[in-house]
Design a protein around this motif. Structure first.
Motif, PDB file in Angstrom:
ATOM      1  N   GLN A  77      15.617  60.003  91.589  1.00 53.39           N
ATOM      2  CA  GLN A  77      13.955  59.932  91.483  1.00 53.39           C
ATOM      3  C   GLN A  77      13.324  59.462  92.727  1.00 53.39           C
ATOM      4  OE1 GLN A  77      13.066  57.791  88.183  1.00 53.39           O
ATOM      5  NE2 GLN A  77      10.626  57.360  88.551  1.00 53.39           N
ATOM      6  N   PRO A 116       7.694  58.285  78.196  1.00 53.73           N
ATOM      7  CA  PRO A 116       6.916  57.373  78.762  1.00 53.73           C
ATOM      8  C   PRO A 116       7.832  56.639  79.871  1.00 53.73           C
ATOM      9  CG  PRO A 116       7.134  56.834  76.517  1.00 53.73           C
ATOM     10  CD  PRO A 116       7.894  58.338  76.623  1.00 53.73           C
ATOM     11  N   ASN A 117       7.355  56.076  80.919  1.00 53.21           N
ATOM     12  CA  ASN A 117       8.071  55.376  81.959  1.00 53.21           C
ATOM     13  C   ASN A 117       8.733  54.208  81.308  1.00 53.21           C
ATOM     14  OD1 ASN A 117       7.213  56.516  84.194  1.00 53.21           O
ATOM     15  ND2 ASN A 117       5.287  55.425  84.018  1.00 53.21           N
ATOM     16  N   GLY A 118      10.117  54.117  81.621  1.00 50.12           N
ATOM     17  CA  GLY A 118      11.103  53.021  80.813  1.00 50.12           C
ATOM     18  C   GLY A 118      11.620  53.582  79.877  1.00 50.12           C
ATOM     19  N   ALA A 119      11.592  54.921  79.557  1.00 54.33           N
ATOM     20  CA  ALA A 119      12.194  55.709  78.295  1.00 54.33           C
ATOM     21  C   ALA A 119      13.632  55.718  78.364  1.00 54.33           C
ATOM     22  CB  ALA A 119      11.618  56.842  77.874  1.00 54.33           C
ATOM     23  N   GLY A 120      14.166  55.347  79.496  1.00 52.24           N
ATOM     24  CA  GLY A 120      15.662  55.545  80.006  1.00 52.24           C
ATOM     25  C   GLY A 120      16.263  56.902  80.394  1.00 52.24           C
ATOM     26  N   LYS A 121      15.325  57.927  80.941  1.00 47.42           N
ATOM     27  CA  LYS A 121      15.572  59.189  81.403  1.00 47.42           C
ATOM     28  C   LYS A 121      16.501  58.916  82.549  1.00 47.42           C
ATOM     29  CE  LYS A 121      11.405  60.097  81.975  1.00 47.42           C
ATOM     30  NZ  LYS A 121      10.542  58.974  81.654  1.00 47.42           N
ATOM     31  N   THR A 122      16.099  58.074  83.689  1.00 48.83           N
ATOM     32  CA  THR A 122      16.824  57.949  84.724  1.00 48.83           C
ATOM     33  C   THR A 122      18.160  57.263  84.506  1.00 48.83           C
ATOM     34  OG1 THR A 122      14.806  57.832  86.019  1.00 48.83           O
ATOM     35  CG2 THR A 122      17.003  56.830  87.014  1.00 48.83           C
ATOM     36  N   THR A 123      18.336  56.376  83.434  1.00 51.20           N
ATOM     37  CA  THR A 123      19.552  55.756  83.090  1.00 51.20           C
ATOM     38  C   THR A 123      20.477  56.684  82.470  1.00 51.20           C
ATOM     39  OG1 THR A 123      18.261  53.695  82.804  1.00 51.20           O
ATOM     40  CG2 THR A 123      20.508  53.818  81.937  1.00 51.20           C
ATOM     41  N   PHE A 140      18.785  44.014  76.406  1.00 53.66           N
ATOM     42  CA  PHE A 140      17.789  45.120  76.208  1.00 53.66           C
ATOM     43  C   PHE A 140      18.462  46.692  76.372  1.00 53.66           C
ATOM     44  CE2 PHE A 140      15.366  48.331  78.596  1.00 53.66           C
ATOM     45  CZ  PHE A 140      14.286  48.535  77.776  1.00 53.66           C
ATOM     46  N   PHE A 179      21.175  46.698  79.271  1.00 57.58           N
ATOM     47  CA  PHE A 179      21.203  45.724  80.454  1.00 57.58           C
ATOM     48  C   PHE A 179      20.602  44.359  79.702  1.00 57.58           C
ATOM     49  CE2 PHE A 179      19.849  49.751  82.241  1.00 57.58           C
ATOM     50  CZ  PHE A 179      20.867  49.749  83.232  1.00 57.58           C
ATOM     51  N   ALA A 183      18.704  50.215  76.927  1.00 54.35           N
ATOM     52  CA  ALA A 183      17.919  51.290  77.815  1.00 54.35           C
ATOM     53  C   ALA A 183      18.148  52.669  77.406  1.00 54.35           C
ATOM     54  CB  ALA A 183      18.240  50.993  79.283  1.00 54.35           C
TER      55      ALA A 183
HETATM   56  N1  LIG Z   1      20.030  48.384  86.808  1.00 50.21           N
HETATM   57  C1  LIG Z   1      19.217  47.883  85.675  1.00 50.21           C
HETATM   58  N2  LIG Z   1      19.066  46.483  85.291  1.00 50.21           N
HETATM   59  C2  LIG Z   1      18.085  46.077  84.235  1.00 50.21           C
HETATM   60  N3  LIG Z   1      17.413  46.984  83.596  1.00 50.21           N
HETATM   61  C3  LIG Z   1      17.468  48.449  84.130  1.00 50.21           C
HETATM   62  C4  LIG Z   1      18.255  48.736  84.992  1.00 50.21           C
HETATM   63  N4  LIG Z   1      18.018  50.205  85.099  1.00 50.21           N
HETATM   64  C5  LIG Z   1      17.067  50.342  84.303  1.00 50.21           C
HETATM   65  N5  LIG Z   1      16.688  49.235  83.745  1.00 50.21           N
HETATM   66  C6  LIG Z   1      15.629  49.106  82.278  1.00 50.21           C
HETATM   67  O1  LIG Z   1      15.800  50.394  81.701  1.00 50.21           O
HETATM   68  C7  LIG Z   1      14.471  50.945  81.097  1.00 50.21           C
HETATM   69  C8  LIG Z   1      14.657  52.334  81.397  1.00 50.21           C
HETATM   70  O2  LIG Z   1      14.615  52.761  82.913  1.00 50.21           O
HETATM   71  P1  LIG Z   1      14.774  54.119  83.313  1.00 50.21           P
HETATM   72  O3  LIG Z   1      15.794  54.810  82.965  1.00 50.21           O
HETATM   73  O4  LIG Z   1      14.524  53.998  84.664  1.00 50.21           O
HETATM   74  O5  LIG Z   1      13.297  54.731  82.701  1.00 50.21           O
HETATM   75  P2  LIG Z   1      12.552  56.121  83.157  1.00 50.21           P
HETATM   76  O6  LIG Z   1      13.667  56.954  84.074  1.00 50.21           O
HETATM   77  O7  LIG Z   1      12.620  56.748  81.784  1.00 50.21           O
HETATM   78  O8  LIG Z   1      11.228  55.875  83.579  1.00 50.21           O
HETATM   79  C9  LIG Z   1      13.391  50.317  82.031  1.00 50.21           C
HETATM   80  O9  LIG Z   1      13.075  49.449  80.978  1.00 50.21           O
HETATM   81  C10 LIG Z   1      14.260  49.606  83.070  1.00 50.21           C
HETATM   82  O10 LIG Z   1      13.579  48.418  83.391  1.00 50.21           O
END
Ligand SMILES: Nc1ncnc2c1ncn2[C@@H]1O[C@H](COP(=O)(O)OP(=O)(O)O)[C@@H](O)[C@H]1O
Ligand SMILES: [Mg+2]
Lengths: 311, 323
Positions: free
Chosen positions: A106, A58-65, A37, A34, A39
């Motif tokens: 989530q 940890p939070n922000g690791a990229g799991k959801t992405t 950065f 993104f 992700a």
């Molecule tokens: N649509 C987006 N635009 C910008 N940054 C994003 C977006 N989606 C996720 N991120 C960034 O990507 C990183 C990983 O997010 P995420 O996958 O939600 O982490 P997790 O689920 O592991 O907590 C985070 O730093 C988040 O801020």
């Protein structure tokens, strides 16, 4: 449901990206950034079939992405992956679901102004009544509708939502919505279920039954990949654990040993750079987060020593 | 004082114009109420339908069934033009594009270069001739105090028949699995996508359906009057929104009730105001009277949204559980 033995899952020495004997998902070089950065930056990962795999980090690791990428809700900058041996890069989200890979979110997505039973019926796969002109002729779809309603009612009973059948989904509690979202996903008889923090916000009384349902999925031959922060839960049901940090897979292993992997400790410490590591309490907080007995044990010893010194 | 306007105002409830508004609003209910598509260009669909109907029958001398077919086909094409670029994007893009497209239609038909075809700024007269040729009612006045003309009566009967047909169609769709999907899309399209439904295709189908109803309403709208481009301004779309919210945005019969109330209130307040003006009860001129009745309608809408946000026929719970 007994746990699957680790040696039945992996086909190589334990390491990030270790090949699996029977992988259902194989991903290579998947990156997503993104702006500047990054992700997600997964070199290689395989998800074992008919097993329960926990994705932690940890939070922000990229799991959801990473979930979003695998399920077609987001597009990677680069990368290829297969599901059941079929290329799945660039396949739109609804076709991913029809192939048998379904997910939950989530942030729960109950369809608030639809009744609970309508939510369930929406989860069933494509059929005649969903086509514009055929939908005008009930005799075309009524029979299928009835058999699906029966199936939905069974699932609702199993998930203890049958009393809420006719209510708006919007009237359910947070935990009940999580249950509904999962039950709804099961209406399509998926091959793989991906759950993004299924326990978050679920009250402890429901957690146990939710865990039971996840174990049942495996018993019925499905593959489960779930994101979870509570290590007790991971220990209890996961056959395999994959650890993500800063977009990369930093470790894999069995739930009993993976938390003692130095890479994992570093990942979690890295994520707590704002915590005062010189402070023993701060370290303890991290240990709690990681649920690592080893590190907890070490810190407790340290506290005892400090206490002794102080005396 | 002359109170003749009162029965006439109530007669508005069944006029062909009210039927046209009701039909266009049913289209809007399909878009906004059931599918969650924020279409701010329903006036554009009505314009497309009206022009397709009048131009093909008057300028091309197509027989009535073909003119109706042209109305439908042009509405479908317009829906695709609007939907293809926007329905994959975030919801707000559709509203921006529809509001602009409706204005583009209205301004395009007015351009001098098209006058030969569209009648330019003055529009076209006599688009309903073929339709009135089928009128079985002899000349005269009908329905007692309403003094309806034979042509209005014929247009009203066909118009309301069309409205009821549209109600039946939308009802049949919305109780089916198809309807369940579009309602799911309204709630959360990603959730529906995750369940294996082709969200884009369903949004397009809904846009086309509501658009065709809008186009047919446009054809119905010109039956009692001439075709004039400025009838299709943005305010027409907002009247339709008023009607929809009045009746209930997720109801089948709300648009009928809403359209009837809208026109009765509008005509009643018009009559009352002119009574007050001619008898010097209110310190306003008759030119101010026109806008004031719309202020009254606006006020009524505000009160409605505050005190009965679900509309007259809507269910209270639907507002309560809206995310
Ligand atoms: N649509 C987006 N635009 C910008 N940054 C994003 C977006 N989606 C996720 N991120 C960034 O990507 C990183 C990983 O997010 P995420 O996958 O939600 O982490 P997790 O689920 O592991 O907590 C985070 O730093 C988040 O801020
Ligand atoms: Mg997440």
């Amino acid at each position: 449901m007994p746990k699957t033995d680790v040696n039945e899952l992996i086909a190589g020495p334990v390491a990030p990206g270790v090949p699996k004997k029977n992988p259902i998902v194989v991903a290579d070089g998947v990156t997503r950034s993104f702006g500047g950065f990054t992700a997600v930056n997964v070199e290689h990962v395989e998800i074992p079939a008919n097993a329960i795999t926990a994705l932690i980090g940890p939070n922000g690791a990229g799991k959801t992405t990473f979930f979003n990428l695998l399920t077609g809700f987001d597009k990677p900058n680069e990368g290829r992956w297969t599901f059941l041996g079929q290329q799945q890069y660039g396949v739109p989200a609804h076709k991913v679901a029809r192939r048998g890979m379904v997910r939950t979110f989530q942030l729960t997505k109950a369809l608030n102004l639809l009744s609970v039973i309508d939510n369930m019926l929406l989860g069933a796969p494509q059929r005649a009544g969903e086509r514009f002109f055929a939908s005008l002729v009930p005799s075309i779809w009524r029979q299928q509708e009835e058999s699906l309603t029966e199936k939905a009612d069974e699932l609702l009973k199993k998930f203890k939502l049958d009393a809420k059948r006719e209510d708006f989904a919007g009237s359910l509690s947070g935990g009940q919505r999580k249950l509904l979202e999962m039950a709804r996903a099961l209406m399509s008889d998926p091959k793989m279920v991906m759950l993004d923090e299924p326990m978050a916000g679920v009250n402890p009384a429901l957690t146990q039954s939710l865990l039971g349902h996840i174990l049942d999925l495996k018993k019925e031959g499905m593959t489960v990949l779930f994101v979870e922060h509570d290590m007790h839960v991971v220990r209890e049901i996961a056959d395999w654990v994959i650890v993500m940090a800063e977009g990369r897979i930093v470790a894999e292993g069995s739930p009993d040993t993976v938390m003692d992997d130095p890479a994992v400790i570093e990942a979690y410490l890295g994520a707590h750079h704002d915590t005062d590591l010189g402070d023993v309490r701060g370290q303890q907080e991290i240990a709690k987060d990681m649920e690592s007995d080893l590190i907890k044990h070490e810190i407790e010893e340290e506290i005892e020593e400090e206490a002794a010194d102080g005396r | 004082m002359d109170f003749n306007f009162i029965p006439l105002a109530f007669g508005e409830a069944i006029s062909p114009t009210t039927a046209a508004y009701a039909l266009a609003t049913i289209g809007l209910v399909v878009h906004f109420g059931f599918t969650g598509l924020v279409n701010f260009g329903q006036a554009g669909f009505m314009a497309i339908g009206g022009y397709a109907f009048v131009v093909t029958s008057l300028q091309f001398h197509w027989p009535l069934p073909f003119a109706i077919l042209a109305t439908i086909v042009c509405s479908v094409i317009f829906a695709f033009l609007l939907g293809l670029p926007t329905l994959r994007l975030r919801a707000d893009y559709l509203s921006i594009v529809t509001i602009a497209a409706a204005e583009i239609v209205r301004l395009s038909v007015k351009t001098p270069e098209l006058t030969g075809l569209t009648g330019g700024a003055t529009g076209l007269n006599g688009g309903a001739e073929d339709f009135q040729a089928l009128n079985p009612f002899p000349n005269g006045q009908y329905l007692g105090p309403l003094h309806m003309t034979a042509s209005d009566l014929w247009a009203a009967i066909c118009g309301w028949a069309l409205v009821l047909l549209a109600c039946l169609l939308v009802w049949a769709l919305m109780r089916s699995p198809w309807g369940r999907i579009v309602k799911g899309i309204r709630e959360d399209e990603d959730a529906v996508r995750a369940l294996g439904k082709n969200v884009f295709s369903y949004k397009m189908q809904a846009l086309v359906l509501g658009g065709v109803l809008g186009g047919l309403a446009g054809a119905l709208f010109i039956l009692p009057r001439s075709l004039q481009p400025d009838n299709y301004g943005t305010q027409l779309t907002f009247f339709l929104y008023t009607i929809m919210l009045l009746g209930g945005a997720t109801t089948i019969f709300g648009p009928l009730l809403g359209a009837a109330i809208f026109w009765v209130v509008l005509s009643l307040s018009d009559g009352l105001l002119s009574l007050a003006v001619t008898n010097h009860i209110l310190p306003i001129t008759s030119t101010q009277q026109g806008p004031i009745r719309f202020i009254i309608v606006g006020l009524a809408l505000m009160l409605l949204v505050i005190f009965r946000p679900q509309g007259i026929l809507g269910k209270k719970a639907e507002v309560f559980f809206r995310a």
